[in-house]
Design an enzyme around this catalytic site. Structure first.
Site, mmCIF file in Angstrom:
data_model
loop_
_atom_site.group_PDB
_atom_site.id
_atom_site.type_symbol
_atom_site.label_atom_id
_atom_site.label_comp_id
_atom_site.label_asym_id
_atom_site.label_seq_id
_atom_site.Cartn_x
_atom_site.Cartn_y
_atom_site.Cartn_z
ATOM 1 N N TYR A 1 -15.792 4.741 37.758
ATOM 2 C CA TYR A 1 -15.650 4.886 36.297
ATOM 3 C C TYR A 1 -15.404 3.548 35.599
ATOM 4 C CZ TYR A 1 -10.622 5.539 37.589
ATOM 5 O OH TYR A 1 -9.361 5.427 38.113
ATOM 6 N N LYS B 1 -9.629 -1.299 35.452
ATOM 7 C CA LYS B 1 -10.717 -1.532 36.424
ATOM 8 C C LYS B 1 -11.947 -2.107 35.721
ATOM 9 C CE LYS B 1 -8.889 0.272 40.321
ATOM 10 N NZ LYS B 1 -8.686 -0.460 41.571
HETATM 11 C C1 HXC Z 1 2.899 9.450 33.321
HETATM 12 C C2 HXC Z 1 4.045 7.832 34.490
HETATM 13 C C3 HXC Z 1 3.763 8.489 35.715
HETATM 14 C C4 HXC Z 1 3.003 9.702 35.651
HETATM 15 C C5 HXC Z 1 4.933 6.740 36.142
HETATM 16 N N1 HXC Z 1 4.771 6.760 34.823
HETATM 17 N N2 HXC Z 1 4.327 7.773 36.716
HETATM 18 N N3 HXC Z 1 3.624 8.296 33.322
HETATM 19 N N4 HXC Z 1 2.601 10.132 34.446
HETATM 20 N N5 HXC Z 1 2.679 10.374 36.764
HETATM 21 C C6 HXC Z 1 5.303 5.790 33.845
HETATM 22 C C7 HXC Z 1 6.833 5.782 33.825
HETATM 23 O O1 HXC Z 1 7.331 6.767 32.959
HETATM 24 C C8 HXC Z 1 7.100 4.373 33.308
HETATM 25 O O2 HXC Z 1 6.903 4.260 31.927
HETATM 26 C C9 HXC Z 1 5.984 3.556 33.926
HETATM 27 O O3 HXC Z 1 4.936 4.474 34.270
HETATM 28 C C10 HXC Z 1 6.419 2.832 35.176
HETATM 29 O O4 HXC Z 1 6.967 3.766 36.065
HETATM 30 P P1 HXC Z 1 7.799 3.319 37.343
HETATM 31 O O5 HXC Z 1 7.989 4.498 38.202
HETATM 32 O O6 HXC Z 1 8.970 2.521 36.930
HETATM 33 O O7 HXC Z 1 6.744 2.271 37.917
HETATM 34 P P2 HXC Z 1 6.515 1.636 39.271
HETATM 35 O O8 HXC Z 1 7.652 1.833 40.202
HETATM 36 O O9 HXC Z 1 6.088 0.283 38.996
HETATM 37 O O10 HXC Z 1 5.303 2.554 39.853
HETATM 38 C C11 HXC Z 1 3.995 2.320 39.545
HETATM 39 C C12 HXC Z 1 3.138 3.589 39.549
HETATM 40 C C13 HXC Z 1 3.268 4.370 40.869
HETATM 41 C C14 HXC Z 1 1.721 3.128 39.311
HETATM 42 C C15 HXC Z 1 3.573 4.474 38.390
HETATM 43 O O11 HXC Z 1 2.436 5.519 40.825
HETATM 44 C C16 HXC Z 1 2.866 3.548 42.066
HETATM 45 O O12 HXC Z 1 3.710 2.837 42.624
HETATM 46 N N6 HXC Z 1 1.580 3.573 42.504
HETATM 47 C C17 HXC Z 1 1.038 2.732 43.579
HETATM 48 C C18 HXC Z 1 0.031 3.412 44.444
HETATM 49 C C19 HXC Z 1 -1.066 4.192 43.736
HETATM 50 O O13 HXC Z 1 -0.936 4.540 42.550
HETATM 51 N N7 HXC Z 1 -2.125 4.511 44.497
HETATM 52 C C20 HXC Z 1 -3.241 5.271 43.985
HETATM 53 C C21 HXC Z 1 -4.397 4.394 43.765
HETATM 54 S S1 HXC Z 1 -5.783 5.455 43.699
HETATM 55 P P3 HXC Z 1 8.140 4.232 30.853
HETATM 56 O O14 HXC Z 1 7.466 3.991 29.544
HETATM 57 O O15 HXC Z 1 8.805 5.572 30.983
HETATM 58 O O16 HXC Z 1 9.006 3.094 31.278
HETATM 59 C C22 HXC Z 1 -6.919 4.905 42.622
HETATM 60 C C23 HXC Z 1 -8.221 5.661 42.831
HETATM 61 C C24 HXC Z 1 -8.933 6.154 41.647
HETATM 62 O O17 HXC Z 1 -6.741 4.024 41.862
HETATM 63 C C25 HXC Z 1 -10.141 7.001 41.943
HETATM 64 C C26 HXC Z 1 -9.957 8.180 42.865
HETATM 65 C C27 HXC Z 1 -11.160 9.005 43.110
HETATM 66 P P1 NAP Z 2 -2.910 3.379 48.174
HETATM 67 O O1 NAP Z 2 -2.770 3.601 49.639
HETATM 68 O O2 NAP Z 2 -1.864 3.912 47.271
HETATM 69 O O3 NAP Z 2 -3.058 1.806 47.971
HETATM 70 C C1 NAP Z 2 -2.481 1.057 46.982
HETATM 71 C C2 NAP Z 2 -1.712 -0.071 47.637
HETATM 72 O O4 NAP Z 2 -1.331 -1.014 46.632
HETATM 73 C C3 NAP Z 2 -0.433 0.387 48.327
HETATM 74 O O5 NAP Z 2 -0.356 -0.172 49.633
HETATM 75 C C4 NAP Z 2 0.676 -0.156 47.444
HETATM 76 O O6 NAP Z 2 1.811 -0.483 48.217
HETATM 77 C C5 NAP Z 2 0.010 -1.387 46.849
HETATM 78 N N1 NAP Z 2 0.583 -1.764 45.562
HETATM 79 C C6 NAP Z 2 0.749 -0.982 44.465
HETATM 80 N N2 NAP Z 2 1.337 -1.676 43.494
HETATM 81 C C7 NAP Z 2 1.512 -2.921 43.959
HETATM 82 C C8 NAP Z 2 2.083 -4.110 43.410
HETATM 83 N N3 NAP Z 2 2.567 -4.123 42.183
HETATM 84 N N4 NAP Z 2 2.094 -5.225 44.170
HETATM 85 C C9 NAP Z 2 1.608 -5.208 45.436
HETATM 86 N N5 NAP Z 2 1.065 -4.121 46.014
HETATM 87 C C10 NAP Z 2 1.044 -3.004 45.275
HETATM 88 O O7 NAP Z 2 -4.287 3.938 47.608
HETATM 89 P P2 NAP Z 2 -5.816 3.743 48.085
HETATM 90 O O8 NAP Z 2 -6.481 5.017 47.823
HETATM 91 O O9 NAP Z 2 -5.879 3.141 49.428
HETATM 92 O O10 NAP Z 2 -6.350 2.695 47.009
HETATM 93 C C11 NAP Z 2 -6.796 1.397 47.376
HETATM 94 C C12 NAP Z 2 -7.750 0.858 46.334
HETATM 95 O O11 NAP Z 2 -8.915 1.649 46.297
HETATM 96 C C13 NAP Z 2 -7.212 0.826 44.920
HETATM 97 O O12 NAP Z 2 -7.685 -0.328 44.267
HETATM 98 C C14 NAP Z 2 -7.816 2.056 44.311
HETATM 99 O O13 NAP Z 2 -7.927 1.956 42.906
HETATM 100 C C15 NAP Z 2 -9.181 2.022 44.969
HETATM 101 N N6 NAP Z 2 -9.872 3.307 44.956
HETATM 102 C C16 NAP Z 2 -9.471 4.311 45.772
HETATM 103 C C17 NAP Z 2 -10.169 5.499 45.775
HETATM 104 C C18 NAP Z 2 -9.815 6.628 46.687
HETATM 105 O O14 NAP Z 2 -10.461 7.670 46.615
HETATM 106 N N7 NAP Z 2 -8.850 6.492 47.552
HETATM 107 C C19 NAP Z 2 -11.262 5.658 44.907
HETATM 108 C C20 NAP Z 2 -11.629 4.621 44.075
HETATM 109 C C21 NAP Z 2 -10.929 3.428 44.126
HETATM 110 P P3 NAP Z 2 3.299 -0.488 47.585
HETATM 111 O O15 NAP Z 2 3.413 0.738 46.745
HETATM 112 O O16 NAP Z 2 4.184 -0.523 48.773
HETATM 113 O O17 NAP Z 2 3.402 -1.747 46.786
#
Ligand code: HXC
Ligand code: NAP
Length: 283
Positions: free
Chosen positions: A148, A164
């Protein structure tokens, strides 16, 4: 498919390499002879991943680093260069994402994702690029985006879609600007690949998942090995003339918007073919 030494003499940093797709790429690169640096915020996860990667034969180090912090990222690059003697590759894979109606997003929620995905990729890329340019060394950058990012954006993941798209613009801008320094910059746009990080945040129920898979012509999710192979190819000397490119790996999912694509969800292929014949006879 690859020779065992395809990535020999490479030292590659994979951000978010402690889990999911990042860890799968790290394993593949290690199998192909690269030395590996991984980073993330959760030390325990990185430590466990490092043990796994060592079994794949690589020299591995982990760095607890939040990619949002420019200074900390700089210190990480210094440490990597000290530990390995050099760095030749960077995979910007770390990301954050969640589902939300956009009107319900808080500014902090929007900022959290933009900071990780867009600023985090910039922070790593800027330190890496500056190092290579100063040392007059060549290198490779691979950005993990999403389908996307390029097309129409996506509802319910607004911060990720905006971030992205920015990373994609960075891919193309720098591929041109830094081409002269021998730095290649490419991207992979994955479709759905099951990982704990993505699935726990983006798939609320099983029903939702079933509906999702119906949209994929290949009728399955991606396998991590498939993505890791593509990443290895793009990071290797097998692709020296490819830069600024985004390779989609999604089993055809992103093509689902084609105007007439929906019609085989209305009736079976067999019935459709009969209907087409009738239309032909009428015409
Ligand atoms: C709405 C949310 C939320 C949710 C957090 N927030 N989760 N808002 N819905 N589910 C808001 C909080 O209220 C806060 O805003 C702000 O985000 C930061 O939240 P924290 O918990 O303090 O942040 P942090 O610890 O930095 O966590 C970051 C995160 C968390 C992104 C929110 O989900 C995370 O750590 N993710 C890392 C791994 C990840 O997301 N992996 C997936 C990638 S998959 P306020 O305003 O209240 O302070 C991907 C693939 C896409 O990208 C395509 C798939 C097919
Ligand atoms: P994932 O396992 O959650 O990977 C995300 C990684 O990023 C975690 O290891 C996380 O570790 C690290 N990370 C998050 N915030 C960070 C920060 N602030 N600093 C350093 N590290 C951080 O998810 P995934 O599915 O493997 O995703 C990997 C990549 O693929 C992402 O770019 C995602 O957008 C892309 N992607 C995934 C999919 C899918 O279907 N899985 C589809 C399209 C694109 P910590 O939380 O410990 O920091």
């Amino acid at each position: 498919m690859f020779k065992e030494d395809t990535l020999k003499n490479e030292v590659i940093l994979i951000t978010g390499g402690g889990s999911g797709l990042g860890l799968s790429m790290a394993k593949k690169f290690a199998e192909l002879g690269a030395d590996i640096a991984i980073c993330g915020r959760t030390e325990k996860k990185l430590k466990d991943a490092t043990e796994v990667l060592k079994e794949h034969g690589a020299k591995v180090r982990y760095y607890a680093c939040d990619v949002r912090e420019y200074e900390a990222v700089g210190e990480m690059f210094e440490a990597i260069i000290k530990d390995f003697g050099k760095i030749t590759g960077l995979v910007n894979n770390a990301a954050g994402n969640f589902l939300s109606a956009s009107e319900d997003l808080s500014p902090g929620g929007f900022k959290a994702i933009v900071d990780i995905v867009l600023h985090g990729s910039f922070n790593c890329t800027h330190h890496f690029g500056n190092h290579l340019i100063k040392q007059k060394e060549k290198g490779n950058i691979l950005n993990i985006v999403t389908t996307y990012a390029e097309d129409a954006g996506s509802a319910f993941v607004l911060p990720s879609a905006c971030s992205k798209a920015g990373v994609l613009a960075m891919t193309r801008s720098l591929a041109y600007e830094w081409g002269t320094y021998g730095i290649r910059v490419n991207a992979i746009a994955p479709g759905p690949f099951p990982t704990e990080g993505a699935w726990t945040r983006l798939f609320p129920t099983k029903k939702f998942e079933k509906k999702y898979i119906e949209r994929i012509p290949a009728a399955r999710y991606g396998e991590r090995e498939e993505l890791a192979n593509l990443a290895a190819f793009l990071m290797s000397d097998m692709a020296p003339y490819i830069t600024g490119e985004t390779v989609t790996i999604d089993g055809g999912e992103k093509l689902s918007g084609g105007q007439f694509n929906f019609i085989d969800s209305v009736m079976s292929r067999g019935k459709l073919k009969m209907a087409f014949k009738m239309l032909k006879m009428k015409g």
